[in-house]
Design a protein around this motif. Sequence first.
Motif, PDB file in Angstrom:
ATOM      1  N   ALA A 134      -2.655  -2.248  16.263  1.00 12.10           N
ATOM      2  CA  ALA A 134      -2.171  -3.607  16.514  1.00 12.10           C
ATOM      3  C   ALA A 134      -0.819  -3.804  15.839  1.00 12.10           C
ATOM      4  O   ALA A 134      -0.499  -3.143  14.845  1.00 12.10           O
ATOM      5  CB  ALA A 134      -3.169  -4.629  15.998  1.00 12.10           C
ATOM      6  N   TYR A 139      -8.522   5.259  14.324  1.00  8.48           N
ATOM      7  CA  TYR A 139      -8.805   4.465  15.533  1.00  8.48           C
ATOM      8  C   TYR A 139     -10.104   4.938  16.176  1.00  8.48           C
ATOM      9  O   TYR A 139     -10.968   4.132  16.525  1.00  8.48           O
ATOM     10  CB  TYR A 139      -7.644   4.581  16.529  1.00  8.48           C
ATOM     11  N   ALA A 184      -1.371  -8.954  17.671  1.00 10.73           N
ATOM     12  CA  ALA A 184      -2.303  -9.830  16.950  1.00 10.73           C
ATOM     13  C   ALA A 184      -1.481 -10.844  16.169  1.00 10.73           C
ATOM     14  O   ALA A 184      -0.359 -10.548  15.750  1.00 10.73           O
ATOM     15  CB  ALA A 184      -3.177  -9.015  16.010  1.00 10.73           C
ATOM     16  N   VAL A 230      -6.422  -3.629  10.849  1.00 12.73           N
ATOM     17  CA  VAL A 230      -5.881  -4.029  12.154  1.00 12.73           C
ATOM     18  C   VAL A 230      -4.656  -3.180  12.503  1.00 12.73           C
ATOM     19  O   VAL A 230      -4.511  -2.694  13.630  1.00 12.73           O
ATOM     20  CB  VAL A 230      -5.564  -5.547  12.160  1.00 12.73           C
ATOM     21  N   ARG A 231      -3.784  -2.963  11.537  1.00 12.83           N
ATOM     22  CA  ARG A 231      -2.577  -2.150  11.773  1.00 12.83           C
ATOM     23  C   ARG A 231      -2.959  -0.713  12.132  1.00 12.83           C
ATOM     24  O   ARG A 231      -2.387  -0.122  13.038  1.00 12.83           O
ATOM     25  CB  ARG A 231      -1.687  -2.184  10.515  1.00 12.83           C
ATOM     26  N   LEU A 279     -12.038  -6.335  20.493  1.00 11.82           N
ATOM     27  CA  LEU A 279     -12.962  -5.278  20.061  1.00 11.82           C
ATOM     28  C   LEU A 279     -13.714  -4.690  21.255  1.00 11.82           C
ATOM     29  O   LEU A 279     -13.884  -3.475  21.357  1.00 11.82           O
ATOM     30  CB  LEU A 279     -13.971  -5.833  19.041  1.00 11.82           C
ATOM     31  N   LEU A 325      -8.127  -6.467   5.732  1.00  7.35           N
ATOM     32  CA  LEU A 325      -8.168  -6.683   7.183  1.00  7.35           C
ATOM     33  C   LEU A 325      -6.830  -6.341   7.832  1.00  7.35           C
ATOM     34  O   LEU A 325      -6.787  -5.685   8.877  1.00  7.35           O
ATOM     35  CB  LEU A 325      -8.553  -8.130   7.509  1.00  7.35           C
ATOM     36  N   CYS A 345      -5.504   0.199  13.610  1.00  7.54           N
ATOM     37  CA  CYS A 345      -6.162   0.199  14.931  1.00  7.54           C
ATOM     38  C   CYS A 345      -5.161  -0.131  16.031  1.00  7.54           C
ATOM     39  O   CYS A 345      -5.507  -0.714  17.061  1.00  7.54           O
ATOM     40  CB  CYS A 345      -7.331  -0.789  14.936  1.00  7.54           C
ATOM     41  N   ILE A 399      -2.958 -12.484  10.510  1.00  2.31           N
ATOM     42  CA  ILE A 399      -4.013 -11.486  10.256  1.00  2.31           C
ATOM     43  C   ILE A 399      -3.494 -10.357   9.363  1.00  2.31           C
ATOM     44  O   ILE A 399      -4.216  -9.841   8.518  1.00  2.31           O
ATOM     45  CB  ILE A 399      -4.558 -10.912  11.588  1.00  2.31           C
ATOM     46  N   PHE A 400      -2.222 -10.001   9.534  1.00  2.00           N
ATOM     47  CA  PHE A 400      -1.656  -8.873   8.797  1.00  2.00           C
ATOM     48  C   PHE A 400      -1.441  -9.201   7.319  1.00  2.00           C
ATOM     49  O   PHE A 400      -1.216  -8.312   6.512  1.00  2.00           O
ATOM     50  CB  PHE A 400      -0.350  -8.411   9.455  1.00  2.00           C
TER      51      PHE A 400
END
Length: 193
Positions: A81, A4, A62, A76-77, A48, A72, A79, A66-67
């Motif tokens: 989310a 992160y 999110a 995202v996970r 962001l 990506l 970070c 996206i997952f």
Amino acid sequence: MTFYSFARSVVAGFLKPLYRIEVIGLEYFPKDGGVLLCTNHIHNFDPLVVGATAPRPVHFMAKEEIFNVPVLGNIVRRCNAFPVKRGKGDRESLRAGLKVLKDGNVFGLFPEGTRSKTGEIGKGLSGAGFFALRTEADVVPCAIIGPYKSLGKLKVVYGKPIAMEEMRAAKASAEQVTELIMSEIDKLIKEHQ
């Protein structure tokens, strides 16, 4: 250094000079404990920008799709989310959001639920009020102001935590609390435009 922290420094290094981001009000941001960070939503880069400017790591919901995107989804996970099924009462994501706050972390939320096409602040959904009423977290309004134009000027304004004691004591509805949160965001926009 956590993933992160690494991702945050990369994003900040790219976005801050590109949009000449000015950050206001960091002194109001609670140093510890659960924080429900409620922000207006004007661009896809908003998460962001908030993640790069907030003084503590921010957890976001999110959209579930996206997952499922290779690479990506994993980024995202990592970070902080977690997925939400939009358009449905997703109990699992509600529980995940409550856990973030009860564990003393920062949960970033865009109460409008979707981006404003006009840049004007929209009506907030009751989710923000739900999280504010169900936890003892500090509720911090945040306004993103300006157009996302290369070498333009973008402001991120963090407001003072909203006093929730009276709303909780009066057994206010989630909708009423969300209205209060949105009005505080609107005040920040008008004050700093």
